[in-house]
Design a protein around this motif. Sequence first.
Motif, PDB file in Angstrom:
ATOM      1  N   TYR A 126       0.832  -1.200   0.000  1.00  0.00           N
ATOM      2  CA  TYR A 126       0.000   0.000   0.000  1.00  0.00           C
ATOM      3  C   TYR A 126       0.870   1.255   0.000  1.00  0.00           C
ATOM      4  CZ  TYR A 126      -2.768   3.867   1.755  1.00  0.00           C
ATOM      5  OH  TYR A 126      -3.333   5.109   1.914  1.00  0.00           O
ATOM      6  N   ASP A 127       1.822   1.322   0.921  1.00  0.00           N
ATOM      7  CA  ASP A 127       2.639   2.529   1.072  1.00  0.00           C
ATOM      8  C   ASP A 127       3.441   2.854  -0.189  1.00  0.00           C
ATOM      9  OD1 ASP A 127       1.803   3.055   3.659  1.00  0.00           O
ATOM     10  OD2 ASP A 127       3.402   1.870   4.575  1.00  0.00           O
ATOM     11  N   ALA A 131      -0.732   4.061  -2.254  1.00  0.00           N
ATOM     12  CA  ALA A 131      -0.940   5.362  -1.613  1.00  0.00           C
ATOM     13  C   ALA A 131      -0.529   6.541  -2.486  1.00  0.00           C
ATOM     14  CB  ALA A 131      -0.214   5.402  -0.267  1.00  0.00           C
ATOM     15  N   ARG A 139      -6.998   8.478   0.858  1.00  0.00           N
ATOM     16  CA  ARG A 139      -5.730   8.235   1.550  1.00  0.00           C
ATOM     17  C   ARG A 139      -5.827   8.643   3.022  1.00  0.00           C
ATOM     18  NH1 ARG A 139       0.368   9.584  -0.704  1.00  0.00           N
ATOM     19  NH2 ARG A 139       1.458   8.784   1.145  1.00  0.00           N
ATOM     20  N   GLU A 143      -5.188   5.953   6.145  1.00  0.00           N
ATOM     21  CA  GLU A 143      -4.024   6.204   6.975  1.00  0.00           C
ATOM     22  C   GLU A 143      -4.387   6.792   8.340  1.00  0.00           C
ATOM     23  OE1 GLU A 143      -1.132   8.337   4.643  1.00  0.00           O
ATOM     24  OE2 GLU A 143      -1.337   6.921   2.959  1.00  0.00           O
TER      25      GLU A 143
END
Length: 404
Positions: A126-127, A131, A139, A143
């Motif tokens: 994801y990061d 993202a 986002r 997060e």
Amino acid sequence: MAVQARRIIDDAVVRKAARPGEKLLDRAFAFAFKGLVYPQIWEDPVVDMEGLAIERDSRIVCIASGGCNALSYLVADPAAVVAVDLNRAHVALGRLKAAAIRHLPTYERFRRFVAEADHHENREVYDSLIAPNLDPESRRYWESRDATGRRRIGHFTRGIYRQGLLGGFIGVAHLLARLYRIDLSRVLAAETLEEQRAVFERELASVFDRRFVRWLTDHPASLFGLGIPPAQYAALAGGERMAAVLRRRLEKLACGFAVADNYFAWQAFGRAYDRRPEAALPPYLQRANWTAMRERIGRLDVRNANLEHHLGQADATSHDRYLLLDAQDWMDDAQLNALWAQITRTARPGARVLFRTAAEPSLLPGRLAPDLLDRWTYREALSADLTARDRSSIYGGVHLYELA
């Protein structure tokens, strides 16, 4: 944005003409509905696509929910799909799934992230890959911290399908089953429909005769985890005790379709998708559709909006296919007529509308104004066939209308 989202949900859920006690229940459901409810949508997209007869120039508008069906409709190659939802968590989930399709490099990586959704490395995926390509609002949602203080994207390392109101409800059902020494996973081990029925009769049927289960399900709040608001509870019960209704619906889920072909059964009895290579999955998650999904994902638009208001801003005769899920069960007559006025205004010739109801009959006759209802033809035989083949099994009816 959060205040606006809360107002949108309250306006849709809290009945204006309800008694004070009913309004209190409505507000309790609205509060519960503001978080993630459906990590997976609970309507069969294969049935939807057969009923809608989607064509290359079809412009579809639907309620997003968990996003699975809006994505799956792309397999039918429409011109565009607009998915709207009151719930910003559902919007964030749909946009996350779409971003995963766009930016994950292989089907295997996509399947591990979205279908299995419980691998530790999904956080890093994801990061690094998703993202940077996600819209700011979505986002922020993924997060930010949940009630336990952990980033919400961590759901994809612990099993997203165990999260949300529905995931929690199914988890409680499994806990209750264990207290009664029932192993729900035995349904999934059955190799024939006959074995599935034997497991249901031996393991599951009697639980609905338990005094505590009957007492619990007599309260509308007990079904909030299924996403069933108080306004829909009475329609689902249909004058019976809720335990009897739920028994019939669970019987169809457990016995009506081979579990190898029914991913809804896997979610209900296993709290996850089947992981075997050729397992049944929603169309958008199937390997055979990966290339098409990558090519067509740009045709999907996921928005945080009320469906009636969205259509009110659309041009006349601009849409061909409408998917309403079971949202009309929540509506009073004024809301129902306002929605269908916009559907009728924006519908092209031959347009189709598909929706589900908790009770068996269509709710439109007697409630929708004759000048609106007369514009539409009810496809009764096809609706009955679609209802019988809906693998999700929890609805009383699937209904299809065509612009006359």
